[in-house]
Design a protein around this motif. Structure first.
Motif, PDB file in Angstrom:
ATOM      1  N   LYS A 133      12.990  -5.694   9.364  1.00  0.00           N
ATOM      2  CA  LYS A 133      13.380  -5.902   7.966  1.00  0.00           C
ATOM      3  C   LYS A 133      12.810  -7.184   7.366  1.00  0.00           C
ATOM      4  O   LYS A 133      12.420  -7.212   6.207  1.00  0.00           O
ATOM      5  N   THR A 136       8.141  -8.369   7.431  1.00  0.00           N
ATOM      6  CA  THR A 136       7.127  -7.510   6.822  1.00  0.00           C
ATOM      7  C   THR A 136       5.855  -8.263   6.448  1.00  0.00           C
ATOM      8  O   THR A 136       4.760  -7.712   6.599  1.00  0.00           O
ATOM      9  N   THR A 237      16.063   1.596   5.621  1.00  0.00           N
ATOM     10  CA  THR A 237      15.677   0.614   4.614  1.00  0.00           C
ATOM     11  C   THR A 237      14.688   1.166   3.603  1.00  0.00           C
ATOM     12  O   THR A 237      14.790   0.885   2.399  1.00  0.00           O
ATOM     13  N   TRP A 238      13.718   1.955   4.092  1.00  0.00           N
ATOM     14  CA  TRP A 238      12.647   2.431   3.203  1.00  0.00           C
ATOM     15  C   TRP A 238      12.621   3.948   3.031  1.00  0.00           C
ATOM     16  O   TRP A 238      11.925   4.446   2.163  1.00  0.00           O
ATOM     17  N   ALA A 243       6.797   5.215   3.305  1.00  0.00           N
ATOM     18  CA  ALA A 243       7.326   4.255   2.325  1.00  0.00           C
ATOM     19  C   ALA A 243       7.370   2.847   2.920  1.00  0.00           C
ATOM     20  O   ALA A 243       7.110   1.855   2.220  1.00  0.00           O
ATOM     21  N   TYR A 244       7.711   2.746   4.189  1.00  0.00           N
ATOM     22  CA  TYR A 244       7.709   1.440   4.855  1.00  0.00           C
ATOM     23  C   TYR A 244       6.323   0.813   4.814  1.00  0.00           C
ATOM     24  O   TYR A 244       6.163  -0.368   4.473  1.00  0.00           O
ATOM     25  N   GLN A 247       5.509   0.347   0.738  1.00  0.00           N
ATOM     26  CA  GLN A 247       6.368  -0.569  -0.009  1.00  0.00           C
ATOM     27  C   GLN A 247       6.704  -1.828   0.792  1.00  0.00           C
ATOM     28  O   GLN A 247       6.720  -2.934   0.256  1.00  0.00           O
ATOM     29  N   GLY A 248       6.989  -1.646   2.078  1.00  0.00           N
ATOM     30  CA  GLY A 248       7.363  -2.780   2.908  1.00  0.00           C
ATOM     31  C   GLY A 248       6.181  -3.650   3.290  1.00  0.00           C
ATOM     32  O   GLY A 248       6.251  -4.880   3.209  1.00  0.00           O
TER      33      GLY A 248
END
Length: 265
Positions: A133, A136, A237-238, A243-244, A247-248
């Motif tokens: 988390k 990143t 989280t994502w 998406a991780y 976006q992450g």
């Protein structure tokens, strides 16, 4: 030109947990190329023969995920000619310093207080979730570097199990390696010849007693539940790996395609 790694794994004297990640299958039928991504424990105690072998791999970059406290304990990595060393701590230098001092110096009652009744495993699970988390930017930096020019690469931390294990896992997720194959590679760190040598202070009979070693085992094991917690954190989280990564970690489709070109057959 990189060295083709033989199927028989080299037994390095002063470097624990070394292996080539090549050969792992992707969900679309490709495989990780041999000789482009390696993982290990720290290189501080590498012998001259170990260093010569590592130098023969044609490495571009060594990613060292240890923090200042780790480096003070073990020492700096051996210098490899022509290899870029990137120190990218994946835990704060002060994080857990007192805890690890107790692991090394604490008596049985202290160790029971901080590790018994599942506390050791819970600490590891929390650590894996936190790294996914909160780290990143570091993982993004690693993947972008690999996509640009930093292969062949070696990733390591102290034991080559947790911080390096997560960074390797994130890299493998990014190029579409099968989840089960990622877990299988991670669990190889449990082999006796790979395991980190536990440092305990003092010479009392209790220092390495069966109960002490049992209390310490969650900290030095590679457990599927730890990596599962990291994967669950990505989902929670994502909402998923894609998406991780987007976006992450800020990876574009072009980054991911370049990674696949560099790392996959």
């Amino acid at each position: 030109m990189t060295q083709e790694i033989p199927s028989t794994e080299p037994q390095l004297t002063g470097v624990r947990n070394f292996r080539d990640v090549g050969g792992l299958p992707t969900v679309d039928g490709r495989r990780v190329r041999h000789g482009v991504l390696f993982r290990s424990g720290h290189l501080a105690h590498a012998t001259a023969e170990d260093a010569a072998f590592l130098a023969s791999l044609g490495l571009h970059t060594v990613f060292d995920f240890r923090n200042a406290a780790d480096q003070k304990l073990e020492g700096p990595d051996v210098a490899l000619p022509g290899v870029r060393n990137v120190n990218l701590p994946l835990s704060d230098p002060a994080d857990g310093a007192e805890f690890w001092k107790m692991v090394r110096d604490g008596d049985l009652d202290q160790l029971r207080a901080i590790l018994a009744d599942g506390q050791g495993a819970d600490r590891m699970i929390t650590s894996y979730r936190t790294i996914i988390k909160e780290r990143t930017p570091e993982h993004s930096q690693v993947l972008r570097a690999l996509a640009e020019d930093s292969v062949p690469a070696l990733m390591h931390c102290a034991a080559g199990k947790d911080r390096a294990g997560l960074s390797v896992a994130v890299t493998l997720l990014a190029v579409g390696v099968e989840r089960d194959a990622i877990v299988e590679d991670y669990l190889k760190s449990n082999a006796k010849h790979r395991r980190y040598k536990v440092r305990r202070s003092g010479s009392s009979p209790d220092a390495y007693s069966p109960e002490v070693m049992e209390l310490l085992s969650p900290l030095f094991d590679a457990r599927a539940e730890y990596l599962a917690a990291a994967f669950d954190t990505v989902e929670e989280t994502w909402g998923g790996v894609d998406a991780y990564l987007e976006q992450g970690l800020g990876l574009t489709p072009a980054h991911r395609e370049r990674l696949r070109e560099r790392l996959l057959d």
